[in-house]
Motif scaffolding. Structure first.
Motif, PDB file in Angstrom:
ATOM      1  N   GLU A 125       0.934  -0.739  -0.066  1.00 21.66           N
ATOM      2  CA  GLU A 125       0.126  -0.054   0.420  1.00 21.66           C
ATOM      3  C   GLU A 125       1.324   0.951  -0.342  1.00 21.66           C
ATOM      4  O   GLU A 125       2.311   0.992   0.614  1.00 21.66           O
ATOM      5  N   PRO A 126       0.481   2.428  -0.477  1.00 24.67           N
ATOM      6  CA  PRO A 126       1.049   3.610  -0.276  1.00 24.67           C
ATOM      7  C   PRO A 126       1.451   4.081   0.782  1.00 24.67           C
ATOM      8  O   PRO A 126       0.855   3.929   1.734  1.00 24.67           O
ATOM      9  N   ASP A 127       2.861   4.910   0.823  1.00 20.97           N
ATOM     10  CA  ASP A 127       2.787   5.476   2.377  1.00 20.97           C
ATOM     11  C   ASP A 127       1.594   6.043   2.318  1.00 20.97           C
ATOM     12  O   ASP A 127       2.124   6.346   4.153  1.00 20.97           O
ATOM     13  N   ASP A 128       1.325   7.198   2.193  1.00 23.33           N
ATOM     14  CA  ASP A 128       0.437   7.551   3.096  1.00 23.33           C
ATOM     15  C   ASP A 128      -1.379   7.129   3.467  1.00 23.33           C
ATOM     16  O   ASP A 128      -1.797   7.325   4.445  1.00 23.33           O
ATOM     17  N   THR A 129      -1.242   5.841   2.784  1.00 22.02           N
ATOM     18  CA  THR A 129      -2.230   4.998   3.554  1.00 22.02           C
ATOM     19  C   THR A 129      -1.925   4.202   4.763  1.00 22.02           C
ATOM     20  O   THR A 129      -2.510   3.938   5.701  1.00 22.02           O
ATOM     21  N   LEU A 130      -0.527   4.133   5.502  1.00 21.55           N
ATOM     22  CA  LEU A 130       0.013   3.278   5.722  1.00 21.55           C
ATOM     23  C   LEU A 130       0.067   4.455   6.627  1.00 21.55           C
ATOM     24  O   LEU A 130       0.025   4.071   8.124  1.00 21.55           O
ATOM     25  N   LEU A 131       0.185   5.125   6.748  1.00 25.86           N
ATOM     26  CA  LEU A 131       0.604   6.120   7.806  1.00 25.86           C
ATOM     27  C   LEU A 131      -0.813   7.258   8.370  1.00 25.86           C
ATOM     28  O   LEU A 131      -1.006   7.198   9.593  1.00 25.86           O
ATOM     29  N   ASP A 132      -1.484   6.876   7.474  1.00 27.87           N
ATOM     30  CA  ASP A 132      -3.020   7.443   7.924  1.00 27.87           C
ATOM     31  C   ASP A 132      -3.520   6.267   8.746  1.00 27.87           C
ATOM     32  O   ASP A 132      -3.655   6.348  10.046  1.00 27.87           O
ATOM     33  N   ALA A 133      -3.237   4.661   8.761  1.00 34.59           N
ATOM     34  CA  ALA A 133      -3.896   4.152   9.239  1.00 34.59           C
ATOM     35  C   ALA A 133      -3.314   3.953  10.414  1.00 34.59           C
ATOM     36  O   ALA A 133      -4.186   3.967  11.942  1.00 34.59           O
ATOM     37  N   TYR A 134      -2.014   3.624  11.119  1.00 34.98           N
ATOM     38  CA  TYR A 134      -1.195   3.989  11.912  1.00 34.98           C
ATOM     39  C   TYR A 134      -1.624   5.482  12.575  1.00 34.98           C
ATOM     40  O   TYR A 134      -2.188   4.913  14.239  1.00 34.98           O
ATOM     41  N   SER A 135      -1.647   6.483  12.200  1.00 33.22           N
ATOM     42  CA  SER A 135      -1.734   7.779  13.353  1.00 33.22           C
ATOM     43  C   SER A 135      -3.500   7.127  14.037  1.00 33.22           C
ATOM     44  O   SER A 135      -3.458   7.766  14.906  1.00 33.22           O
ATOM     45  N   THR A 136      -4.597   6.873  12.725  1.00 38.66           N
ATOM     46  CA  THR A 136      -5.846   6.790  13.673  1.00 38.66           C
ATOM     47  C   THR A 136      -5.551   6.014  14.490  1.00 38.66           C
ATOM     48  O   THR A 136      -6.585   5.486  15.584  1.00 38.66           O
ATOM     49  N   THR A 137      -4.715   4.745  14.410  1.00 35.14           N
ATOM     50  CA  THR A 137      -4.277   3.259  15.291  1.00 35.14           C
ATOM     51  C   THR A 137      -4.080   3.731  16.829  1.00 35.14           C
ATOM     52  O   THR A 137      -4.679   4.441  17.861  1.00 35.14           O
ATOM     53  N   VAL A 138      -3.064   5.430  16.446  1.00 34.11           N
ATOM     54  CA  VAL A 138      -2.427   6.007  17.736  1.00 34.11           C
ATOM     55  C   VAL A 138      -3.741   6.544  18.624  1.00 34.11           C
ATOM     56  O   VAL A 138      -3.496   7.000  20.059  1.00 34.11           O
TER      57      VAL A 138
END
Length: 128
Positions: free
Chosen positions: A9-22
């Protein structure tokens, strides 16, 4: 090689998911996080988190050191005295019993339900 990279997946998608989880974890657990201060001129402070409504708090050994009593301050401004129940310098963990009752607690997971690599903060059941 390009074909293998296309499966990620693109980095921005992964970072968004990580940010939401945190952010979700902070929203859920934040009210149970407290400030721990040593009492009696011993100095030092750090953080901990309440794990039971009767005031059981987990913190680090390096926060309490050899103190017998500490001051536990909650995000809502409430402050209570606490007694150090136990400490283990080898694992850098300590338990404190704070006076009073606490509405906000950080529940611990059932270790039997944990899985390597899974989103364990939710303790999802293993699927077969």
């Amino acid at each position: 090689m390009a074909l293998a990279a296309a499966k990620f997946e693109p980095d921005d998608t992964l970072l968004d998911a990580y940010s939401t989880t945190v952010a979700d974890a902070v929203d859920r657990i934040g009210p149970a996080v407290c400030r721990i201060e040593r009492v009696g001129g011993q100095g030092g402070h750090g953080s901990g988190f309440v794990i039971a409504p009767d005031g059981l708090v987990v913190t680090n050994f390096h926060v309490v050191g050899d103190a017998r009593t500490v001051r536990v301050s909650m995000p809502d401004g409430a402050s209570r005295e606490g007694r150090v129940l136990g400490r283990d310098p080898d694992t850098d963990i300590a338990l404190v019993r704070a006076d009073g009752s606490f509405a906000d607690v950080a529940p611990l997971a059932d270790s039997k339900r944990l899985r390597r690599g899974a989103a364990n903060w939710q303790c999802r059941p293993r699927r077969r």
